[in-house]
Design a protein around this motif. Structure first.
Motif, PDB file in Angstrom:
ATOM      1  N   LEU A 170      34.717  35.038  33.385  1.00 21.72           N
ATOM      2  CA  LEU A 170      35.240  33.922  32.612  1.00 21.72           C
ATOM      3  C   LEU A 170      35.657  34.305  31.201  1.00 21.72           C
ATOM      4  O   LEU A 170      36.241  33.469  30.493  1.00 21.72           O
ATOM      5  CB  LEU A 170      34.188  32.810  32.520  1.00 21.72           C
ATOM      6  CG  LEU A 170      33.827  32.088  33.817  1.00 21.72           C
ATOM      7  CD1 LEU A 170      32.681  31.128  33.569  1.00 21.72           C
ATOM      8  CD2 LEU A 170      35.034  31.336  34.374  1.00 21.72           C
ATOM      9  N   ALA A 171      35.344  35.522  30.772  1.00 24.09           N
ATOM     10  CA  ALA A 171      35.597  35.915  29.385  1.00 24.09           C
ATOM     11  C   ALA A 171      37.047  35.713  28.952  1.00 24.09           C
ATOM     12  O   ALA A 171      37.292  35.150  27.876  1.00 24.09           O
ATOM     13  CB  ALA A 171      35.168  37.366  29.167  1.00 24.09           C
ATOM     14  N   PRO A 172      38.054  36.133  29.734  1.00 28.48           N
ATOM     15  CA  PRO A 172      39.437  35.881  29.288  1.00 28.48           C
ATOM     16  C   PRO A 172      39.744  34.395  29.151  1.00 28.48           C
ATOM     17  O   PRO A 172      40.405  33.980  28.193  1.00 28.48           O
ATOM     18  CB  PRO A 172      40.286  36.528  30.393  1.00 28.48           C
ATOM     19  CG  PRO A 172      39.392  37.529  31.021  1.00 28.48           C
ATOM     20  CD  PRO A 172      38.020  36.953  30.965  1.00 28.48           C
TER      21      PRO A 172
ATOM     22  N   GLN B  50      45.512  34.635  28.923  1.00 26.40           N
ATOM     23  CA  GLN B  50      45.863  33.682  29.972  1.00 26.40           C
ATOM     24  C   GLN B  50      46.364  34.403  31.216  1.00 26.40           C
ATOM     25  O   GLN B  50      46.026  34.036  32.341  1.00 26.40           O
ATOM     26  CB  GLN B  50      46.922  32.714  29.448  1.00 26.40           C
ATOM     27  CG  GLN B  50      47.202  31.544  30.370  1.00 26.40           C
ATOM     28  CD  GLN B  50      46.037  30.598  30.477  1.00 26.40           C
ATOM     29  OE1 GLN B  50      45.128  30.638  29.661  1.00 26.40           O
ATOM     30  NE2 GLN B  50      46.032  29.759  31.483  1.00 26.40           N
ATOM     31  N   ARG B  51      47.157  35.444  31.031  1.00 23.88           N
ATOM     32  CA  ARG B  51      47.654  36.208  32.187  1.00 23.88           C
ATOM     33  C   ARG B  51      46.520  36.937  32.889  1.00 23.88           C
ATOM     34  O   ARG B  51      46.490  37.017  34.123  1.00 23.88           O
ATOM     35  CB  ARG B  51      48.724  37.204  31.730  1.00 23.88           C
ATOM     36  CG  ARG B  51      50.055  36.579  31.387  1.00 23.88           C
ATOM     37  CD  ARG B  51      51.145  37.620  31.310  1.00 23.88           C
ATOM     38  NE  ARG B  51      50.906  38.548  30.211  1.00 23.88           N
ATOM     39  CZ  ARG B  51      51.417  38.416  29.000  1.00 23.88           C
ATOM     40  NH1 ARG B  51      52.173  37.372  28.731  1.00 23.88           N
ATOM     41  NH2 ARG B  51      51.173  39.307  28.061  1.00 23.88           N
TER      42      ARG B  51
ATOM     43  N   ALA C 184      44.507  34.501  34.902  1.00 19.76           N
ATOM     44  CA  ALA C 184      45.261  34.035  36.075  1.00 19.76           C
ATOM     45  C   ALA C 184      45.115  34.990  37.252  1.00 19.76           C
ATOM     46  O   ALA C 184      45.224  34.576  38.405  1.00 19.76           O
ATOM     47  CB  ALA C 184      46.726  33.851  35.710  1.00 19.76           C
ATOM     48  N   ARG C 185      44.892  36.272  36.987  1.00 13.61           N
ATOM     49  CA  ARG C 185      44.705  37.221  38.083  1.00 13.61           C
ATOM     50  C   ARG C 185      43.479  36.878  38.910  1.00 13.61           C
ATOM     51  O   ARG C 185      43.481  36.988  40.139  1.00 13.61           O
ATOM     52  CB  ARG C 185      44.571  38.626  37.513  1.00 13.61           C
ATOM     53  CG  ARG C 185      45.798  39.133  36.782  1.00 13.61           C
ATOM     54  CD  ARG C 185      45.514  40.479  36.136  1.00 13.61           C
ATOM     55  NE  ARG C 185      46.621  40.926  35.294  1.00 13.61           N
ATOM     56  CZ  ARG C 185      46.596  41.997  34.521  1.00 13.61           C
ATOM     57  NH1 ARG C 185      45.498  42.765  34.507  1.00 13.61           N
ATOM     58  NH2 ARG C 185      47.616  42.321  33.781  1.00 13.61           N
ATOM     59  N   TRP C 186      42.401  36.441  38.232  1.00 13.11           N
ATOM     60  CA  TRP C 186      41.183  36.078  38.956  1.00 13.11           C
ATOM     61  C   TRP C 186      41.394  34.783  39.734  1.00 13.11           C
ATOM     62  O   TRP C 186      40.891  34.629  40.850  1.00 13.11           O
ATOM     63  CB  TRP C 186      40.032  35.923  37.975  1.00 13.11           C
ATOM     64  CG  TRP C 186      39.583  37.223  37.387  1.00 13.11           C
ATOM     65  CD1 TRP C 186      39.902  37.734  36.155  1.00 13.11           C
ATOM     66  CD2 TRP C 186      38.721  38.203  37.996  1.00 13.11           C
ATOM     67  NE1 TRP C 186      39.321  38.953  35.966  1.00 13.11           N
ATOM     68  CE2 TRP C 186      38.589  39.260  37.077  1.00 13.11           C
ATOM     69  CE3 TRP C 186      38.074  38.275  39.230  1.00 13.11           C
ATOM     70  CZ2 TRP C 186      37.811  40.381  37.355  1.00 13.11           C
ATOM     71  CZ3 TRP C 186      37.296  39.394  39.493  1.00 13.11           C
ATOM     72  CH2 TRP C 186      37.188  40.425  38.570  1.00 13.11           C
ATOM     73  N   LEU C 187      42.140  33.837  39.134  1.00  9.63           N
ATOM     74  CA  LEU C 187      42.330  32.564  39.818  1.00  9.63           C
ATOM     75  C   LEU C 187      43.235  32.712  41.035  1.00  9.63           C
ATOM     76  O   LEU C 187      43.098  31.979  42.012  1.00  9.63           O
ATOM     77  CB  LEU C 187      42.962  31.555  38.833  1.00  9.63           C
ATOM     78  CG  LEU C 187      42.106  31.201  37.608  1.00  9.63           C
ATOM     79  CD1 LEU C 187      42.861  30.253  36.691  1.00  9.63           C
ATOM     80  CD2 LEU C 187      40.777  30.592  38.036  1.00  9.63           C
ATOM     81  N   ASP C 188      44.167  33.657  40.984  1.00  6.59           N
ATOM     82  CA  ASP C 188      45.096  33.862  42.098  1.00  6.59           C
ATOM     83  C   ASP C 188      44.538  34.806  43.155  1.00  6.59           C
ATOM     84  O   ASP C 188      45.128  34.964  44.218  1.00  6.59           O
ATOM     85  CB  ASP C 188      46.427  34.410  41.588  1.00  6.59           C
ATOM     86  CG  ASP C 188      47.113  33.422  40.675  1.00  6.59           C
ATOM     87  OD1 ASP C 188      46.840  32.213  40.787  1.00  6.59           O
ATOM     88  OD2 ASP C 188      47.929  33.857  39.828  1.00  6.59           O
ATOM     89  N   ALA C 189      43.417  35.483  42.811  1.00 10.64           N
ATOM     90  CA  ALA C 189      42.869  36.462  43.750  1.00 10.64           C
ATOM     91  C   ALA C 189      42.278  35.785  44.986  1.00 10.64           C
ATOM     92  O   ALA C 189      41.809  34.660  44.923  1.00 10.64           O
ATOM     93  CB  ALA C 189      41.810  37.301  43.065  1.00 10.64           C
TER      94      ALA C 189
END
Length: 299
Positions: free
Chosen positions: A215-217, A290-291, A294-299
């Protein structure tokens, strides 16, 4: 005859591709034109005015850095530092209080409660300005309902101070943090918690070594977003504290209206340029974060 038909087929096969490309490019032109008019023209006017100095005796204008120098000196520098301090404190407290609230919403089994909290957060995150200031003045002001009923005035409470302004700003920054961090919390996989539990990790260890690093980013991005929102707020502070708390937005309004010195409009533009530079630095930090989240959310 056969060669002519073959060339006609090739042309007819290639022409749809050309027809598909042209509308895609032309569709961007109105957006670029709108950006150029709505953002580019004011930005150029502000940049030109920030470096333009007018001689009050002759009326002649020249380019100089005098306005920028004045915007970083004396009361103007104090106001800029006050805005940065206020925004940093509000962003930190908003993130600290908004994260557990968002986690409670995400982990709740009641769908109605979740939708109600998110809807309310969407409304409260955009509730500001004079109505918000009036609501707090009527409730917690010197003659407010709760101030008189609880005797807060005798206990040293003062809404029209730095701490009071922080409290008012948190009213819309905490809901904004809830809306910002909720998608990231929903992106945490249940398998990660189960794997940590199977390896003997406690809840605190899971959050420390698994959840918070992921969650850090998003957390840092939320901090930056809250900082920018508090930094740009004007109407609430102007209606509630006036000049008792030095803020750069209030100094800009005073310089434009001539409440301090006559002919300080260009200094106000220099102060606005300082704000743009701070906001640009904030966005330079926010967009990569933010980018990455987004990688974690799209994974």
């Amino acid at each position: 005859m056969t060669g002519t038909l073959a060339r006609a087929d090739v042309v007819s096969a290639a022409s749809p591709k050309r027809r598909r490309r042209a509308p895609g490019w032309l569709a961007v032109v109105p957006l670029l034109a709108f950006i150029a008019v709505a953002f580019g023209v004011p930005a150029l006017a502000m940049l030109n005015g920030a470096f333009t100095v007018k001689d009050q005796a002759t009326g002649a204008t020249s380019y100089s850095t005098a306005n920028m120098t004045a915007s970083l000196d004396g009361a103007y520098l104090t106001a800029l530092a006050g805005s940065v301090k206020l925004s940093a404190v509000c962003a930190f407290l908003g993130a600290l209080l908004g994260l557990p609230l968002a986690q409670a919403v995400v982990s709740s089994r009641s769908r109605a409660l979740r939708e109600a909290v998110l809807t309310a957060s969407g409304v409260l995150a955009n509730f500001g300005g004079v109505p918000l200031a009036f609501a707090f003045v009527a409730t917690l002001g010197n003659a407010g309902v709760l101030t008189r009923r609880l005797g807060l005035g005798e206990k040293g409470w003062n809404l029209y101070s730095f701490g009071g302004l922080v409290l008012v700003y948190l009213y819309f920054l905490i809901p904004l943090m809830v809306l910002t961090i909720t998608p990231a919390l929903e992106g945490l996989r249940t398998q990660w918690r189960e794997a940590a539990r199977n390896n003997g990790a406690t809840g605190v260890q899971y959050w420390r070594h698994v959840a918070l690093p992921v969650l850090a980013p998003s957390l840092l991005g939320g901090l930056v977003l809250l900082f920018g929102s508090a930094f740009a707020a004007y109407a609430t502070a102007a209606a509630m504290v006036g000049s008792s708390v030095p803020l750069v937005t209030l100094q800009i309004a005073d310089a434009i209206s001539g409440n301090v010195l006559v002919g300080q409009e260009n200094v106000a533009l220099a102060l606005s340029l300082d704000m743009v530079l701070v906001a640009g630095a904030v966005m330079a930090v926010y967009l990569p974060l933010q980018r990455r989240s987004a990688r974690w959310l799209d994974a």
